[in-house]
Design a protein around this motif. Structure first.
Motif, mmCIF file in Angstrom:
data_model
loop_
_atom_site.group_PDB
_atom_site.id
_atom_site.type_symbol
_atom_site.label_atom_id
_atom_site.label_comp_id
_atom_site.label_asym_id
_atom_site.label_seq_id
_atom_site.Cartn_x
_atom_site.Cartn_y
_atom_site.Cartn_z
ATOM 1 N N PRO A 98 0.849 -1.189 0.000
ATOM 2 C CA PRO A 98 0.000 0.000 0.000
ATOM 3 C C PRO A 98 0.888 1.243 0.000
ATOM 4 O O PRO A 98 2.109 1.130 0.099
ATOM 5 C CB PRO A 98 -0.786 -0.132 1.307
ATOM 6 C CG PRO A 98 0.083 -0.973 2.176
ATOM 7 C CD PRO A 98 0.822 -1.906 1.258
ATOM 8 N N ASP A 102 2.152 7.426 2.770
ATOM 9 C CA ASP A 102 0.948 8.118 3.231
ATOM 10 C C ASP A 102 0.337 7.413 4.434
ATOM 11 O O ASP A 102 -0.826 7.616 4.762
ATOM 12 C CB ASP A 102 -0.084 8.200 2.102
ATOM 13 C CG ASP A 102 0.301 9.244 1.073
ATOM 14 O OD1 ASP A 102 1.152 10.118 1.374
ATOM 15 O OD2 ASP A 102 -0.237 9.185 -0.049
ATOM 16 N N GLN A 104 -0.594 4.383 4.901
ATOM 17 C CA GLN A 104 -1.610 3.362 4.697
ATOM 18 C C GLN A 104 -1.061 2.026 5.171
ATOM 19 O O GLN A 104 0.145 1.808 5.156
ATOM 20 C CB GLN A 104 -1.993 3.265 3.224
ATOM 21 C CG GLN A 104 -2.684 4.477 2.681
ATOM 22 C CD GLN A 104 -3.017 4.333 1.202
ATOM 23 O OE1 GLN A 104 -2.803 3.293 0.599
ATOM 24 N NE2 GLN A 104 -3.539 5.397 0.619
ATOM 25 N N SER A 105 -1.922 1.135 5.587
ATOM 26 C CA SER A 105 -1.493 -0.206 5.959
ATOM 27 C C SER A 105 -2.208 -1.205 5.060
ATOM 28 O O SER A 105 -3.207 -0.889 4.431
ATOM 29 C CB SER A 105 -1.774 -0.484 7.434
ATOM 30 O OG SER A 105 -3.148 -0.357 7.688
ATOM 31 N N SER A 126 2.906 -1.616 7.234
ATOM 32 C CA SER A 126 2.420 -0.254 7.451
ATOM 33 C C SER A 126 3.624 0.672 7.405
ATOM 34 O O SER A 126 4.758 0.235 7.211
ATOM 35 C CB SER A 126 1.713 -0.149 8.799
ATOM 36 O OG SER A 126 2.641 -0.273 9.858
#
Length: 177
Positions: A98, A102, A104-105, A126
């Motif tokens: 991902p 940013d 995201q995980s 993550s």
């Protein structure tokens, strides 16, 4: 770009001593990459996403640096240091993830291609950590080894956990007793 040593030593064994099946593997130091270990380390250290772990068993350090290449894809470098901070392995890493920058995980699928094996890390990731199951696919050069590997493939699976917090500890030499 970077080639690795020929022993096929499983990284999970070096980091955590997790897989006893690979204890008999020979540990030879690979020749330095064409541009030298320091240049490789400098490039790895400049990556925006840096993860590391230190083995509590033998003090070896695994460093991974990544950057986004396209949406959902990452590339970077991996370096293994022994307990005295000497380079043992360097290799390129690529895969899917991902948007970690940013924060995201999700699920990461990373691949490290060595001369005689390919390592696959699949699991949750993550901004703060990379983890999951580490498996190995052998690429033997001799025909009898290829047949043996096809008949009885290496099904070793080990767990690995790398964190951003572990980076500074992993690049700092241990105090001398």
């Amino acid at each position: 770009m970077r080639q690795c040593w020929k022993t096929g030593l499983f990284l999970a064994l070096l980091i955590g001593g997790v897989s006893g099946a690979h204890a008999a593997a020979t540990t030879q130091i690979q020749p330095p990459p064409p541009n030298g270990y320091q240049t490789f380390f400098d490039h790895l250290s400049a990556e925006p996403l840096r993860y590391a772990a230190i083995s509590s068993l033998n003090g070896k350090r695994l460093l991974v640096g990544l950057h986004s290449t396209t949406e959902g894809h990452v590339a970077g470098e991996l370096m293994l240091l022994d307990g005295t901070m000497r380079p043992q392995l360097s290799a390129d890493v690529e895969g899917t993830a991902p948007n970690l920058q940013d924060k995201q995980s999700g699920t990461c699928q990373l691949t490290v291609t060595l001369e005689e094996d390919t390592l696959h890390l699949n699991g949750p990731c993550s901004y703060e950590q990379l983890s999951g199951g580490l498996t190995r696919t052998l690429h033997p050069s001799q025909l009898w080894s290829q047949v043996n590997s096809f008949i009885s493939p290496d099904m070793s699976v080990s767990a690995v956990w790398l964190s951003r917090n572990g980076w500074n500890a992993a690049i700092t030499p241990a105090p001398t007793p």
